[in-house]
Write a protein that holds these residues in place. Sequence first.
Motif, mmCIF file in Angstrom:
data_model
loop_
_atom_site.group_PDB
_atom_site.id
_atom_site.type_symbol
_atom_site.label_atom_id
_atom_site.label_comp_id
_atom_site.label_asym_id
_atom_site.label_seq_id
_atom_site.Cartn_x
_atom_site.Cartn_y
_atom_site.Cartn_z
ATOM 1 N N MET A 8 0.816 -1.208 0.000
ATOM 2 C CA MET A 8 0.000 0.000 0.000
ATOM 3 C C MET A 8 0.856 1.267 0.000
ATOM 4 S SD MET A 8 -2.961 -1.151 -0.353
ATOM 5 C CE MET A 8 -3.866 -2.680 -0.121
ATOM 6 N N GLY A 9 1.891 1.293 0.821
ATOM 7 C CA GLY A 9 2.763 2.447 0.811
ATOM 8 C C GLY A 9 3.482 2.605 -0.513
ATOM 9 N N SER A 10 3.923 1.496 -1.090
ATOM 10 C CA SER A 10 4.634 1.554 -2.364
ATOM 11 C C SER A 10 3.711 1.993 -3.491
ATOM 12 C CB SER A 10 5.257 0.192 -2.677
ATOM 13 O OG SER A 10 6.190 -0.171 -1.682
ATOM 14 N N ALA A 11 2.476 1.487 -3.506
ATOM 15 C CA ALA A 11 1.514 1.915 -4.521
ATOM 16 C C ALA A 11 1.186 3.395 -4.375
ATOM 17 C CB ALA A 11 0.246 1.079 -4.426
ATOM 18 N N THR A 12 1.107 3.871 -3.138
ATOM 19 C CA THR A 12 0.829 5.288 -2.905
ATOM 20 C C THR A 12 1.994 6.155 -3.365
ATOM 21 O OG1 THR A 12 -0.626 4.761 -1.046
ATOM 22 C CG2 THR A 12 0.287 6.997 -1.128
ATOM 23 N N ALA A 13 3.217 5.720 -3.083
ATOM 24 C CA ALA A 13 4.389 6.468 -3.554
ATOM 25 C C ALA A 13 4.372 6.579 -5.073
ATOM 26 C CB ALA A 13 5.665 5.792 -3.067
ATOM 27 N N TRP A 14 4.026 5.495 -5.737
ATOM 28 C CA TRP A 14 3.938 5.500 -7.204
ATOM 29 C C TRP A 14 2.875 6.474 -7.697
ATOM 30 C CZ3 TRP A 14 -0.157 2.564 -9.907
ATOM 31 C CH2 TRP A 14 -0.042 2.640 -11.310
ATOM 32 N N GLN A 15 1.700 6.421 -7.085
ATOM 33 C CA GLN A 15 0.627 7.316 -7.516
ATOM 34 C C GLN A 15 0.994 8.780 -7.278
ATOM 35 O OE1 GLN A 15 -2.441 7.248 -8.886
ATOM 36 N NE2 GLN A 15 -2.600 5.055 -9.303
ATOM 37 N N LEU A 16 1.565 9.072 -6.123
ATOM 38 C CA LEU A 16 1.949 10.459 -5.831
ATOM 39 C C LEU A 16 3.035 10.941 -6.785
ATOM 40 C CD1 LEU A 16 2.017 10.260 -1.940
ATOM 41 C CD2 LEU A 16 0.527 11.768 -3.264
ATOM 42 N N ALA A 17 4.057 10.121 -7.007
ATOM 43 C CA ALA A 17 5.126 10.517 -7.913
ATOM 44 C C ALA A 17 4.605 10.695 -9.332
ATOM 45 C CB ALA A 17 6.247 9.477 -7.885
ATOM 46 N N ALA A 36 -5.405 7.412 -1.875
ATOM 47 C CA ALA A 36 -4.522 8.105 -0.940
ATOM 48 C C ALA A 36 -3.943 9.368 -1.564
ATOM 49 C CB ALA A 36 -3.398 7.172 -0.498
ATOM 50 N N ALA A 37 -3.543 9.281 -2.819
ATOM 51 C CA ALA A 37 -3.011 10.461 -3.502
ATOM 52 C C ALA A 37 -4.073 11.541 -3.631
ATOM 53 C CB ALA A 37 -2.463 10.062 -4.875
ATOM 54 N N ASP A 38 -5.316 11.141 -3.849
ATOM 55 C CA ASP A 38 -6.416 12.114 -3.876
ATOM 56 C C ASP A 38 -6.519 12.851 -2.542
ATOM 57 O OD1 ASP A 38 -7.103 11.406 -6.464
ATOM 58 O OD2 ASP A 38 -8.772 10.105 -5.861
#
Length: 419
Positions: free
Chosen positions: A12-21, A345-347
């Motif tokens: 989940m943290g890794s997917a969020t980092a990807w979405q934010l980046a 999360a990025a939203d």
Amino acid sequence: MSDVVVVGGGVMGSATAWQLASRGFAVTLLERATPGHTEGSSHGSSRIFRLAYPQPFYVSLAARALPLWRRVERESGRELLTLTGAVDHGAPESIRELHAQLSVAGHAARILNPDQAAERWPGLRFDAGVLFHAAAGRIHADDAVLAFQQAAVVRGAEVRHRVRVAKVLRARAGGVEVVTDDGEVVTADAAVIAVGGWASGLAARSVSGLPPLRVTREQPIHFPAADPLNWPSFIHHPGAGLRAGAGVYGTGSPDGVKVGFHGVGPVVHPDARPGGIDPAAQRRVQEYADFWLPGVDSRTPTATTCLYTTTPDHDFVVDRDGPITVLAGFSGHGFKFAPAIGSLAADLVAGHPGVGRFALGRTFASVPESTPTPAPVSTPTPAPALRSARRRQKVISGPVRIQLRRHGDRIDRGNDRRE
């Protein structure tokens, strides 16, 4: 320039980092363990992907995740999701409800009788009702975590392993201060906490309204089988041949056919869990396989362990309290949704409203105090938006001493080093 620190480098943290980046945020991902570790909930060779849920919300969320899995595959160059189809079987009323929800959402699904299903998949014995849908299969868990991190780095994120976070504080001037066990302070405009079984500590100290989280040590088993990668994913629902209790899940994998009871392990603290394999728990899965899985060799099991972290209602936590977003409670059925959760999360970080079902501060009718028991094996019976910016980063594995300090739109770095 806006910065987001993501604490926790599981799926989940890794997917969020990807979405934010991907949206142009400058991202630093901090993970307490080494790459590919087995301490949490995101390791291993397989997780189930499926669309079949009795709740339309989760059918829709899984459908949203599917193209995002394909996108991260393209960006990382890794094959992650293999569609083998999935079989649900058990009480006919449960199967009819799953079929109805898939049909309403426009997803192809077919109800079979047990004989039809056994002819197609002779490695499984089927209960009273059977449902097959093709848009399902398995995800390679270890590769998925790595793929999200690699894709995030390509987009400018920094990934740091072996950095333990002690606390996440709200800075007086706005934003956050992320303090590590070594006393390092990383400042940023926002933080995302996605620490799995450790959420009851770090996340609960950082935000208000975190629901009770139950952490258990689960023990799925891999069994040898002929051509396990061609097995469908499967869910055996209790209520017919599998009497009341926890259901069973399974999928083919590079390690054999993976099988487990859902959420039956003992409650543990993630830093003080027992080691080794529980022989009694292993025998229960073997007994299940002896009857219901004629296509596996139940005499030669290989057990693994992982942590489950669940909320009382088994819905997730994806919500923001000021500059801090928390992701928690995904175990048991959350992995498949990871890229969609990262998007939600990025939203939130960008200031958009969250999903009420995943809110902090929600109430529950009751909080279960005991662990569900495995179903007996029996013969079947008929905030304000943040500004975004990009920066070049690198993957650093090691306890790096680094502090971010603001100077207008420039960020100065401490002593970056690669171990």
